[in-house]
Write an enzyme that holds these catalytic residues in place. Structure first.
Site, PDB file in Angstrom:
ATOM      1  N   CYS A   1      60.986  49.946  39.340  1.00 50.55           N
ATOM      2  CA  CYS A   1      61.607  48.490  39.036  1.00 50.55           C
ATOM      3  C   CYS A   1      62.913  49.039  38.453  1.00 50.55           C
ATOM      4  O   CYS A   1      63.913  47.925  38.290  1.00 50.55           O
ATOM      5  CB  CYS A   1      60.975  47.691  38.011  1.00 50.55           C
ATOM      6  SG  CYS A   1      59.365  47.207  38.704  1.00 50.55           S
TER       7      CYS A   1
ATOM      8  N   HIS B   1      65.987  42.785  34.978  1.00 48.56           N
ATOM      9  CA  HIS B   1      64.925  43.038  35.964  1.00 48.56           C
ATOM     10  C   HIS B   1      63.848  41.710  35.999  1.00 48.56           C
ATOM     11  O   HIS B   1      63.612  41.304  34.973  1.00 48.56           O
ATOM     12  CB  HIS B   1      64.072  44.243  35.891  1.00 48.56           C
ATOM     13  CG  HIS B   1      62.886  44.323  36.618  1.00 48.56           C
ATOM     14  ND1 HIS B   1      62.764  44.051  37.875  1.00 48.56           N
ATOM     15  CD2 HIS B   1      61.500  44.564  36.294  1.00 48.56           C
ATOM     16  CE1 HIS B   1      61.727  44.290  38.624  1.00 48.56           C
ATOM     17  NE2 HIS B   1      60.972  44.551  37.405  1.00 48.56           N
TER      18      HIS B   1
ATOM     19  N   ASN C   1      58.651  39.272  41.675  1.00 49.43           N
ATOM     20  CA  ASN C   1      58.845  40.697  41.366  1.00 49.43           C
ATOM     21  C   ASN C   1      59.286  41.195  42.579  1.00 49.43           C
ATOM     22  O   ASN C   1      58.234  41.835  43.096  1.00 49.43           O
ATOM     23  CB  ASN C   1      57.977  41.300  40.308  1.00 49.43           C
ATOM     24  CG  ASN C   1      58.641  42.455  39.932  1.00 49.43           C
ATOM     25  OD1 ASN C   1      59.541  43.346  40.511  1.00 49.43           O
ATOM     26  ND2 ASN C   1      57.902  43.290  38.746  1.00 49.43           N
TER      27      ASN C   1
HETATM   28  C1  LIG Z   1      49.902  40.644  34.547  1.00 47.05           C
HETATM   29  C2  LIG Z   1      50.044  39.594  33.345  1.00 47.05           C
HETATM   30  C3  LIG Z   1      50.723  38.439  33.978  1.00 47.05           C
HETATM   31  C4  LIG Z   1      48.743  39.269  32.825  1.00 47.05           C
HETATM   32  O1  LIG Z   1      48.820  38.199  31.731  1.00 47.05           O
HETATM   33  P1  LIG Z   1      47.920  38.127  30.392  1.00 47.05           P
HETATM   34  O2  LIG Z   1      48.318  37.115  29.708  1.00 47.05           O
HETATM   35  O3  LIG Z   1      48.216  39.756  29.844  1.00 47.05           O
HETATM   36  O4  LIG Z   1      46.516  38.235  31.077  1.00 47.05           O
HETATM   37  P2  LIG Z   1      45.144  38.943  30.895  1.00 47.05           P
HETATM   38  O5  LIG Z   1      45.456  40.492  31.825  1.00 47.05           O
HETATM   39  O6  LIG Z   1      44.928  39.424  29.336  1.00 47.05           O
HETATM   40  O7  LIG Z   1      44.031  38.189  31.460  1.00 47.05           O
HETATM   41  C5  LIG Z   1      43.610  37.347  30.885  1.00 47.05           C
HETATM   42  C6  LIG Z   1      42.453  36.752  31.928  1.00 47.05           C
HETATM   43  O8  LIG Z   1      43.343  36.210  33.122  1.00 47.05           O
HETATM   44  C7  LIG Z   1      42.342  36.801  34.075  1.00 47.05           C
HETATM   45  N1  LIG Z   1      43.420  36.681  35.120  1.00 47.05           N
HETATM   46  C8  LIG Z   1      44.164  37.969  35.506  1.00 47.05           C
HETATM   47  N2  LIG Z   1      44.961  37.623  36.743  1.00 47.05           N
HETATM   48  C9  LIG Z   1      44.536  36.571  37.076  1.00 47.05           C
HETATM   49  C10 LIG Z   1      45.096  35.651  37.870  1.00 47.05           C
HETATM   50  N3  LIG Z   1      46.035  35.963  38.726  1.00 47.05           N
HETATM   51  N4  LIG Z   1      44.717  34.321  38.081  1.00 47.05           N
HETATM   52  C11 LIG Z   1      43.750  33.910  37.209  1.00 47.05           C
HETATM   53  N5  LIG Z   1      43.237  34.623  36.119  1.00 47.05           N
HETATM   54  C12 LIG Z   1      43.706  35.926  36.100  1.00 47.05           C
HETATM   55  C13 LIG Z   1      41.960  37.910  33.788  1.00 47.05           C
HETATM   56  O9  LIG Z   1      40.891  38.539  34.558  1.00 47.05           O
HETATM   57  C14 LIG Z   1      41.531  37.629  32.281  1.00 47.05           C
HETATM   58  O10 LIG Z   1      40.092  37.124  32.287  1.00 47.05           O
HETATM   59  P3  LIG Z   1      39.275  37.359  31.216  1.00 47.05           P
HETATM   60  O11 LIG Z   1      39.746  37.105  29.824  1.00 47.05           O
HETATM   61  O12 LIG Z   1      37.888  36.554  31.642  1.00 47.05           O
HETATM   62  O13 LIG Z   1      38.937  38.915  31.193  1.00 47.05           O
HETATM   63  C15 LIG Z   1      50.849  40.108  32.408  1.00 47.05           C
HETATM   64  O14 LIG Z   1      50.019  41.169  31.587  1.00 47.05           O
HETATM   65  C16 LIG Z   1      51.805  40.723  32.639  1.00 47.05           C
HETATM   66  O15 LIG Z   1      52.935  40.048  33.351  1.00 47.05           O
HETATM   67  N6  LIG Z   1      52.250  42.097  32.383  1.00 47.05           N
HETATM   68  C17 LIG Z   1      53.830  42.705  32.747  1.00 47.05           C
HETATM   69  C18 LIG Z   1      53.420  43.061  34.243  1.00 47.05           C
HETATM   70  C19 LIG Z   1      54.843  43.449  34.771  1.00 47.05           C
HETATM   71  O16 LIG Z   1      55.773  43.189  34.536  1.00 47.05           O
HETATM   72  N7  LIG Z   1      54.666  44.353  35.671  1.00 47.05           N
HETATM   73  C20 LIG Z   1      55.492  44.775  36.377  1.00 47.05           C
HETATM   74  C21 LIG Z   1      56.532  45.629  35.652  1.00 47.05           C
HETATM   75  S1  LIG Z   1      57.851  46.044  36.367  1.00 47.05           S
END
Ligand SMILES: CC(C)(COP(=O)(O)OP(=O)(O)OC[C@H]1O[C@@H](n2cnc3c(N)ncnc32)[C@H](O)[C@@H]1OP(=O)(O)O)[C@@H](O)C(=O)NCCC(=O)NCCS
Length: 331
Positions: free
Chosen positions: A113, A258, A288
């Protein structure tokens, strides 16, 4: 003193739009969950036959038109991607061939990224030393063919899109304008927090049917850790870039971050004390697109008239590696 000026910008995204609603037919997710956690409403995914090189060519031609230049004006290509069309050679040479630029160098940058900001730093060094006068810098990504689009991969699958962004960089004739400085960082202790373990040249064979069946060839991520680091490192490196030039966040006209997650962008914006009008966000349309987010966002900002001569703009990235960096540009 030689300076690098951004003379033209362009972008291309594939025609196929994939909405959050479309994803609910592939995996257990919802439009409400995706919008609330990421701000993404839709993304563009390639159809069979579209390549990174082809998207790069289209974005590059737009950037060249914007700069009022011909492909033959380009002295070197810097190509940033984590999803090359082939394991080797890098996609840079395929773009070079598409543009009919046999002989000029094509440098592939692998910084995920942060690839575009890393690539800008590489290109800037070439321009400042006078080695190349005009450089085509592209950031291109095809994520859709490499992600797990079942419920098991939903944390990643909802985030990523495909696309290409390009800039034409040329030697500044005006001492005050152009790239003021670039600031790059990496911390390999976190390499496995966001990575694709397979296919891997460490193993013989590099990939097996067992690995494919277990899904370990798909990228994986600790989303919470990535999030926590991103919201610290991005404002930190913006401050570093500003301080290096005797400036503060109050001097910034536009931040082009980004596009990883709208919540990350909003936290970076708050930490820097910027208004909505000072921050570019298009993640709702594209998701992204990794190395392509910044050049696409920059091209859109230019097209929307959000940048005028003399404005101070900062490009900032964070991603897999971890890698992060910023570039400060006097427009
Ligand atoms: C990936 C991201 C959106 C997840 O959001 P979050 O608030 O951290 O969510 P969590 O991982 O805690 O998941 C919460 C719940 O939602 C669920 N979940 C994950 N993806 C899901 C989706 N697409 N749809 C529905 N539910 C989802 C998980 O399984 C979890 O369920 P549980 O509580 O029963 O275990 C977030 O962590 C994020 O954006 N991180 C940065 C990622 C990024 O930017 N990557 C590229 C960097 S360059």
């Amino acid at each position: 003193m030689l300076r690098t000026m951004i003379a033209g910008t362009g972008y291309y995204v594939p025609e196929r739009v994939v909405t959050n609603e479309d994803l609910t037919r592939l995996m257990d997710t919802s439009d409400a969950w995706i919008v609330e956690r990421t701000g993404i409403r839709e993304r563009h995914w390639v159809d069979e036959g579209m390549s990174g090189a082809e998207m790069a060519r289209r974005a590059s031609e737009m950037a060249l038109r914007d700069a009022g230049m011909e492909a033959s004006d380009v002295d070197a290509i810097v190509f940033a991607t984590l999803s090359p069309d082939h394991f080797f050679p890098g996609t840079g040479v395929f773009l070079q061939r598409e543009l009919g630029l046999e002989g000029i160098p094509a440098i592939d940058v692998r910084a995920q990224c942060s690839g575009f900001v890393y690539g800008l730093s590489v290109a800037d060094a070439f321009v400042r030393t006078g080695q190349y006068r005009t450089i085509l810098l592209v950031g291109v990504e095809i994520q859709s063919t490499g992600i797990d689009i079942s419920t098991g991969g939903r944390d990643m699958a909802i985030l990523f899109g495909d696309g290409a962004g390009a800039t034409v960089l040329t030697t500044s004739e005006d001492g005050g304008r152009g790239v003021l400085s670039t600031h790059l960082h990496a911390d390999g202790r976190y390499a496995e927090m966001l990575w694709a373990e397979f296919e891997s040249s460490v193993h013989h064979p590099r990939i097996t049917s067992e690995i494919i069946e277990s899904g370990r060839h798909y990228p994986s991520m600790d989303g919470k850790e990535v999030f926590k680091h991103a919201v610290v490192r991005m404002p930190e490196v913006v401050e570093e870039a500003l301080a290096a030039n005797g400036l503060t966040a109050g001097d910034l006209d536009l931040l082009v971050p980004h596009q990883a997650n709208l919540r990350i962008t909003q936290m970076v914006q708050r930490r820097l004390g910027l208004s909505d009008a000072q921050v570019v966000s298009n993640i709702h349309k594209y998701g992204n697109t990794t190395a392509a987010t910044i050049p696409i966002a920059l091209a859109e900002a230019v097209a929307e008239g959000r940048l005028k001569k003399g404005d101070l703009v900062c490009l900032v990235a964070f991603g897999s590696g971890f890698t992060w960096g910023a570039a400060l540009v006097r427009w």
